[in-house]
Design an enzyme around this catalytic site. Structure first.
Site, short mmCIF file in Angstrom:
data_model
loop_
_atom_site.label_atom_id
_atom_site.label_comp_id
_atom_site.label_asym_id
_atom_site.label_seq_id
_atom_site.Cartn_x
_atom_site.Cartn_y
_atom_site.Cartn_z
N ASP A 1 -3.01 -10.64 0.76
CA ASP A 1 -3.52 -11.11 2.07
C ASP A 1 -4.21 -10.01 2.86
OD1 ASP A 1 -2.30 -13.45 1.41
OD2 ASP A 1 -0.56 -13.17 2.72
P1 NAP Z 1 1.02 -10.47 -0.33
O1 NAP Z 1 -0.16 -11.09 0.31
O2 NAP Z 1 2.32 -11.12 -0.10
O3 NAP Z 1 0.71 -10.39 -1.89
C1 NAP Z 1 1.55 -9.73 -2.76
C2 NAP Z 1 0.97 -9.88 -4.16
O4 NAP Z 1 1.73 -9.04 -5.00
C3 NAP Z 1 1.09 -11.28 -4.72
O5 NAP Z 1 -0.13 -11.95 -4.67
C4 NAP Z 1 1.60 -11.05 -6.16
O6 NAP Z 1 0.68 -11.63 -7.06
C5 NAP Z 1 1.61 -9.54 -6.31
N1 NAP Z 1 2.75 -9.06 -7.08
C6 NAP Z 1 4.04 -9.46 -7.04
N2 NAP Z 1 4.79 -8.78 -7.92
C7 NAP Z 1 3.96 -7.91 -8.54
C8 NAP Z 1 4.13 -6.92 -9.54
N3 NAP Z 1 5.33 -6.71 -10.11
N4 NAP Z 1 3.07 -6.20 -9.93
C9 NAP Z 1 1.85 -6.42 -9.37
N5 NAP Z 1 1.63 -7.34 -8.41
C10 NAP Z 1 2.67 -8.07 -8.00
O7 NAP Z 1 1.18 -8.93 0.07
P2 NAP Z 1 0.41 -8.03 1.11
O8 NAP Z 1 -1.05 -7.98 0.81
O9 NAP Z 1 1.20 -6.78 1.17
O10 NAP Z 1 0.53 -8.82 2.47
C11 NAP Z 1 1.73 -8.93 3.20
C12 NAP Z 1 1.86 -10.30 3.77
O11 NAP Z 1 3.17 -10.41 4.34
C13 NAP Z 1 0.84 -10.58 4.87
O12 NAP Z 1 0.40 -11.91 4.83
C14 NAP Z 1 1.66 -10.34 6.12
O13 NAP Z 1 1.18 -11.07 7.24
C15 NAP Z 1 3.02 -10.85 5.68
N6 NAP Z 1 4.09 -10.32 6.51
C16 NAP Z 1 4.32 -8.98 6.53
C17 NAP Z 1 5.27 -8.46 7.40
C18 NAP Z 1 5.50 -6.98 7.51
O14 NAP Z 1 6.15 -6.56 8.47
N7 NAP Z 1 5.02 -6.16 6.57
C19 NAP Z 1 6.02 -9.31 8.18
C20 NAP Z 1 5.78 -10.70 8.10
C21 NAP Z 1 4.81 -11.17 7.26
P3 NAP Z 1 1.13 -12.01 -8.56
O15 NAP Z 1 2.33 -12.88 -8.43
O16 NAP Z 1 -0.06 -12.70 -9.10
O17 NAP Z 1 1.44 -10.72 -9.25
#
Ligand code: NAP
Length: 469
Positions: free
Chosen positions: A396
């Site tokens: 994301d």
């Molecule tokens: P993300 O959008 O959740 O994407 C994580 C990606 O990691 C997934 O698409 C997954 O795809 C991949 N993945 C999972 N396991 C894996 C592995 N072993 N090896 C390689 N890839 C792997 O993560 P992000 O870009 O870090 O975004 C964070 C999201 O969380 C945002 O939407 C944010 O708003 C939300 N959020 C964050 C917080 C905070 O405080 N950090 C709080 C609330 C919400 P595959 O399954 O295809 O591998």
């Protein structure tokens, strides 16, 4: 003695403030943590002197049980389970404030019988607030832990929970009014009833919120636990607790607002808008159709060749990096590149991962130099001069749809502009969406290559391939 005790609280408060300040940058975070810990030690010693404790038996038993449990849990917990740990600790804090207020209520009854205590409105209100906020924090945090662990699913009957919340709140207002203004010292059943209602309130407030929004809820509950502590401070007349609780309350709410801003969502939307992922996510077939034939796959060997010719490389960690526990492999590859004269940086999005600072903590564990961790606003203008950006399990936070598709649930969320790099290498296991449940436009861009696989395994393959070049 009183002056000494209050001086102790003051020193503790100063250490807490300096500690929080230290935790704002990775470089000083460990020192900040240590300062806060010393502050807490001073506050505990001052509190023990404050209450003329005559028998330390139960205090020692409590310190031993709590200390051992805390140390074992903190040592054992996996980095990906940190949000659960924080949520559980918030719950414990809320529960402690609840117990302190209830115990003080019972003790005050006895003192009043002996003519040594006269209840004031301030005291009554502080008791009610400690009970209310403490109980809500306790059960709310337990539900948050269950949701983060995936043991509690998203609630179906959201309307029912909202109706219960309104009913309970109304009953509490009446009960609290009676307690504070009519009969504060003969309200045992009322107090017991209010505790039960507040415990129910905590459950009903958190149940309708989507599991995906739990990190924001945990941060808010953290703020609640601080407010409960501050109220307990008023109940006990303890300045140290009032200051500490207020600090936690204020910093928790600031963190909550930073998280909401970084996701371009309002707190009201998080608390009352249901689950972002559930409401906006696309079906598997829609997801597959979006990517159909448009993703260019690559391999670790090919990427190693790209890296061999690169002058500037930016690693972009995301939640998948934490899942794969690939931080050490990332550092190893970065070291190899640096040894070849490549300029290496890490781009940190404020909400990458599942809790604030998730990526900083993860990379600090692998001893990545702090000055290489660059925040979003600083690194974004640099992507156009970057030869290769390697996106490791982030989705994301690098999705260009956030900037240009008003229909997207992440529209308006600031992202890392990795698509401006000469080449973007996305490492993830497949085409599954991330947290927001939507496809990632980055994967179908002309300058994007995908290496499918677990981040750690792919990185190790890249390291092997680079060694052979
Ligand atoms: P993300 O959008 O959740 O994407 C994580 C990606 O990691 C997934 O698409 C997954 O795809 C991949 N993945 C999972 N396991 C894996 C592995 N072993 N090896 C390689 N890839 C792997 O993560 P992000 O870009 O870090 O975004 C964070 C999201 O969380 C945002 O939407 C944010 O708003 C939300 N959020 C964050 C917080 C905070 O405080 N950090 C709080 C609330 C919400 P595959 O399954 O295809 O591998």
């Amino acid at each position: 003695m009183e002056i000494l005790i209050n001086f102790g609280y003051l020193i503790a408060a100063i250490l807490f403030i300096l500690g929080i300040k230290g935790m704002t940058t990775p470089k000083t975070a460990v020192r900040g943590n240590q300062m806060s810990a010393i502050g807490m030690l001073i506050a505990v010693v001052a509190a023990l002197l404050d209450y003329n404790v005559v028998d330390y038996t139960w205090i020692i038993v409590g310190v031993l049980i709590g200390g051992i449990l805390g140390a074992v849990l903190a040592k054992k917990i996996a980095m990906t389970d940190m949000p659960e740990m924080v949520a559980a600790l918030n719950g414990v804090g809320g529960g402690a404030s609840l117990l302190v207020a209830a115990a003080n209520y019972l003790e005050s009854q006895k003192l009043a019988e002996m003519g040594k205590f006269v209840p004031t409105y301030d005291w009554s209100i502080a008791v009610i607030l400690s009970i209310l906020i403490g109980a809500v924090t306790l059960t709310g945090s337990l539900i948050a832990v269950g949701k983060l662990k995936g043991k509690i699913g998203d609630a179906k009957k959201v309307g029912l929970f909202k109706a219960i919340v309104k009913l309970v709140l109304l009953t509490l207002v009446v009960g609290a009014g009676y307690f504070a203004y009519v009969d504060p010292l003969n309200s045992d059943i009322l107090i017991a009833g209010m505790i039960v209602l507040c415990l129910v309130l905590g459950v009903c407030l958190v149940m309708p919120i989507g599991g995906a929004d739990m990190p924001v809820v945990v941060s808010l509950l953290n703020s609640y636990s601080g407010l409960a502590g501050a109220s307990a401070g008023f109940v006990l007349g303890n300045n140290g607790l009032i200051i500490t609780g207020s600090l936690v309350g204020a910093s928790g709410i600031i963190l909550t607002s930073i998280m909401c801003k970084a996701m371009n969502r309002s707190l009201t939307n998080v608390l009352f808008g249901g689950s972002m992922a559930a409401s906006a996510g696309v079906s598997k077939s829609e997801n597959d159709a979006f990517y159909d034939g448009k993703v260019k796959y690559s391999s670790a060997d090919e990427v190693a060749m790209l890296l061999d010719n690169a002058q500037k490389v930016v690693f972009v960690p995301g939640y998948g990096l934490a899942v794969a526990q690939a931080q050490h492999a990332t550092r190893e590859l970065a070291n190899m590149l640096e040894a070849r004269g490549v300029n290496v940086k890490y781009a940190i999005h404020p909400v990458a991962g599942r809790m604030p600072g998730h990526m900083n903590v993860l990379l600090a564990e692998a001893e990545v130099p702090y000055d290489q961790l660059v925040e979003m606003d600083t690194i974004n203008p640099e992507f156009s001069q970057t030869d290769v950006s390697i996106v490791l399990g982030a989705n994301d936070v690098v999705n260009p749809a956030a900037a240009k598709d008003p229909q997207s649930p992440i529209y308006g969320m600031p992202i890392l502009n990795v698509h401006n790099s000469k080449t973007v290498v996305v490492v993830k296991r497949g085409l599954s969406p991330g947290f927001a449940g939507i496809p990632n436009e980055l994967l179908i861009r002309d300058n994007s290559l995908m290496v499918a696989g677990d981040a750690k395994k792919v990185l190790q393959d890249m390291i092997g391939a680079l060694k052979d070049l």
